[in-house]
Design a protein around this motif. Sequence first.
Motif, PDB file in Angstrom:
ATOM      1  N   ALA A   1     -40.246  12.983   7.055  1.00 18.84           N
ATOM      2  CA  ALA A   1     -40.405  13.854   8.216  1.00 18.84           C
ATOM      3  C   ALA A   1     -39.431  13.423   9.296  1.00 18.84           C
ATOM      4  CB  ALA A   1     -41.833  13.782   8.743  1.00 18.84           C
ATOM      5  N   VAL A   2     -38.792  14.404   9.923  1.00 12.59           N
ATOM      6  CA  VAL A   2     -37.905  14.153  11.055  1.00 12.59           C
ATOM      7  C   VAL A   2     -38.406  14.989  12.222  1.00 12.59           C
ATOM      8  CG1 VAL A   2     -35.898  13.559   9.632  1.00 12.59           C
ATOM      9  CG2 VAL A   2     -36.243  15.934  10.325  1.00 12.59           C
ATOM     10  N   GLU A   3     -38.136  14.532  13.439  1.00 13.78           N
ATOM     11  CA  GLU A   3     -38.570  15.252  14.637  1.00 13.78           C
ATOM     12  C   GLU A   3     -37.979  16.665  14.614  1.00 13.78           C
ATOM     13  OE1 GLU A   3     -40.358  14.290  17.401  1.00 13.78           O
ATOM     14  OE2 GLU A   3     -40.551  12.139  17.106  1.00 13.78           O
TER      15      GLU A   3
ATOM     16  N   PHE B   1     -35.743   0.501   9.059  1.00 14.92           N
ATOM     17  CA  PHE B   1     -35.264   1.876   8.932  1.00 14.92           C
ATOM     18  C   PHE B   1     -36.407   2.892   8.962  1.00 14.92           C
ATOM     19  CE2 PHE B   1     -31.193   0.602   6.428  1.00 14.92           C
ATOM     20  CZ  PHE B   1     -30.605   0.174   7.596  1.00 14.92           C
ATOM     21  N   ILE B   2     -37.640   2.419   9.059  1.00 17.52           N
ATOM     22  CA  ILE B   2     -38.807   3.301   9.042  1.00 17.52           C
ATOM     23  C   ILE B   2     -39.500   3.239  10.398  1.00 17.52           C
ATOM     24  CG2 ILE B   2     -40.986   3.854   7.881  1.00 17.52           C
ATOM     25  CD1 ILE B   2     -38.544   4.052   6.024  1.00 17.52           C
ATOM     26  N   ARG B   3     -39.604   4.372  11.101  1.00 15.96           N
ATOM     27  CA  ARG B   3     -40.319   4.426  12.392  1.00 15.96           C
ATOM     28  C   ARG B   3     -41.816   4.381  12.176  1.00 15.96           C
ATOM     29  NH1 ARG B   3     -38.270   9.451  15.626  1.00 15.96           N
ATOM     30  NH2 ARG B   3     -40.079   8.883  16.875  1.00 15.96           N
ATOM     31  N   GLY B   4     -42.261   4.946  11.077  1.00 21.50           N
ATOM     32  CA  GLY B   4     -43.690   4.972  10.805  1.00 21.50           C
ATOM     33  C   GLY B   4     -43.971   5.682   9.509  1.00 21.50           C
ATOM     34  N   ILE B   5     -45.226   5.614   9.114  1.00 23.83           N
ATOM     35  CA  ILE B   5     -45.676   6.317   7.915  1.00 23.83           C
ATOM     36  C   ILE B   5     -46.884   7.152   8.329  1.00 23.83           C
ATOM     37  CG2 ILE B   5     -46.614   6.101   5.586  1.00 23.83           C
ATOM     38  CD1 ILE B   5     -44.971   3.546   5.297  1.00 23.83           C
ATOM     39  N   GLY B   6     -46.756   8.456   8.138  1.00 22.28           N
ATOM     40  CA  GLY B   6     -47.839   9.358   8.487  1.00 22.28           C
ATOM     41  C   GLY B   6     -48.670   9.687   7.261  1.00 22.28           C
ATOM     42  N   LYS B   7     -49.881  10.142   7.526  1.00 21.41           N
ATOM     43  CA  LYS B   7     -50.763  10.551   6.437  1.00 21.41           C
ATOM     44  C   LYS B   7     -51.085  12.022   6.620  1.00 21.41           C
ATOM     45  CE  LYS B   7     -53.071   6.793   7.487  1.00 21.41           C
ATOM     46  NZ  LYS B   7     -54.164   5.952   7.781  1.00 21.41           N
TER      47      LYS B   7
ATOM     48  N   GLY C   1     -51.718  12.263   1.220  1.00 22.54           N
ATOM     49  CA  GLY C   1     -50.450  11.636   0.840  1.00 22.54           C
ATOM     50  C   GLY C   1     -49.782  10.995   2.048  1.00 22.54           C
ATOM     51  N   PHE C   2     -48.649  10.364   1.802  1.00 28.32           N
ATOM     52  CA  PHE C   2     -47.897   9.694   2.855  1.00 28.32           C
ATOM     53  C   PHE C   2     -46.615  10.454   3.152  1.00 28.32           C
ATOM     54  CE2 PHE C   2     -50.264   6.144   0.902  1.00 28.32           C
ATOM     55  CZ  PHE C   2     -50.971   5.729   2.015  1.00 28.32           C
ATOM     56  N   ILE C   3     -46.209  10.394   4.418  1.00 25.48           N
ATOM     57  CA  ILE C   3     -44.948  10.980   4.866  1.00 25.48           C
ATOM     58  C   ILE C   3     -44.169   9.870   5.552  1.00 25.48           C
ATOM     59  CG2 ILE C   3     -43.842  12.700   6.328  1.00 25.48           C
ATOM     60  CD1 ILE C   3     -46.437  14.327   6.208  1.00 25.48           C
ATOM     61  N   ILE C   4     -42.966   9.601   5.087  1.00 19.51           N
ATOM     62  CA  ILE C   4     -42.131   8.544   5.656  1.00 19.51           C
ATOM     63  C   ILE C   4     -41.343   9.134   6.825  1.00 19.51           C
ATOM     64  CG2 ILE C   4     -40.204   6.962   5.223  1.00 19.51           C
ATOM     65  CD1 ILE C   4     -42.028   8.001   2.244  1.00 19.51           C
ATOM     66  N   ILE C   5     -41.386   8.436   7.954  1.00 18.25           N
ATOM     67  CA  ILE C   5     -40.670   8.886   9.147  1.00 18.25           C
ATOM     68  C   ILE C   5     -39.525   7.905   9.381  1.00 18.25           C
ATOM     69  CG2 ILE C   5     -40.854   9.430  11.602  1.00 18.25           C
ATOM     70  CD1 ILE C   5     -43.963   9.739  11.016  1.00 18.25           C
ATOM     71  N   PRO C   6     -38.308   8.288   8.982  1.00 18.09           N
ATOM     72  CA  PRO C   6     -37.182   7.349   9.118  1.00 18.09           C
ATOM     73  C   PRO C   6     -36.716   7.231  10.564  1.00 18.09           C
ATOM     74  CG  PRO C   6     -36.402   9.446   8.261  1.00 18.09           C
ATOM     75  CD  PRO C   6     -37.899   9.555   8.386  1.00 18.09           C
ATOM     76  N   ASP C   7     -36.142   6.085  10.903  1.00 15.40           N
ATOM     77  CA  ASP C   7     -35.529   5.870  12.208  1.00 15.40           C
ATOM     78  C   ASP C   7     -34.047   6.216  12.063  1.00 15.40           C
ATOM     79  OD1 ASP C   7     -34.401   4.926  14.567  1.00 15.40           O
ATOM     80  OD2 ASP C   7     -35.799   3.244  14.702  1.00 15.40           O
ATOM     81  N   LEU C   8     -33.733   7.501  12.244  1.00 15.61           N
ATOM     82  CA  LEU C   8     -32.369   7.967  11.992  1.00 15.61           C
ATOM     83  C   LEU C   8     -31.352   7.328  12.930  1.00 15.61           C
ATOM     84  CD1 LEU C   8     -33.082  11.733  11.297  1.00 15.61           C
ATOM     85  CD2 LEU C   8     -32.615   9.919   9.651  1.00 15.61           C
ATOM     86  N   GLY C   9     -31.727   7.101  14.176  1.00 13.25           N
ATOM     87  CA  GLY C   9     -30.804   6.448  15.112  1.00 13.25           C
ATOM     88  C   GLY C   9     -30.421   5.061  14.641  1.00 13.25           C
ATOM     89  N   ARG C  10     -31.397   4.290  14.184  1.00  9.27           N
ATOM     90  CA  ARG C  10     -31.128   2.928  13.708  1.00  9.27           C
ATOM     91  C   ARG C  10     -30.294   2.960  12.418  1.00  9.27           C
ATOM     92  NH1 ARG C  10     -35.735  -1.355  13.996  1.00  9.27           N
ATOM     93  NH2 ARG C  10     -35.024  -1.286  16.129  1.00  9.27           N
TER      94      ARG C  10
END
Length: 161
Positions: A22-24, A126-132, A136-145
């Motif tokens: 997931a991305v903003e 590289f991961i801002r967080g993991i959503g549920k 299931g899980f949704i990986i939220i990457p830290d694109l800026g980093r």
Amino acid sequence: MNAVPNTPMKALTLRLQDELFAVEAGSVREILDLVPITEVPNASPFVNGLINVRGRVVPLADLRVMFGMDRPEPDQDTRIVVMEVEVDGEAAVAGILADKVHDVTDIEAASIEEAPKVGMRWRPEFIRGIGKRDGGFIIIPDLGRIMQCQISPEQQGGAPS
């Protein structure tokens, strides 16, 4: 993660291999079908191409490289998500390859957790967080980093020990 605590994250969900990311949604400028890619000689495999987006040259990044995933040939579901990403405090526009783009959804702030430091196959920074969502899980990457790491090679060392 969000400007206002406890508000849902409006997110665009996309698939890279069998993982849901997931991305903003507010950072997304547009979603494109696959367009011609100009390869850049001697560039890193992560950002090795440029695309033309309405007359503007935009770097194309492949998150699968940073996450150590296979890179299958594009198919009818492959899309390019053109986004604004903050790198070194400045806005930059980049395209991100996605195996499939799903939808825009709300991810409840309470369902987003910090990435575990162990047991991850990816670098946790590289991961801002993991959503549920829906069991299931949704990986939220830290694109800026991730983008910053590519710009500053001295930061590319292995994961912290």
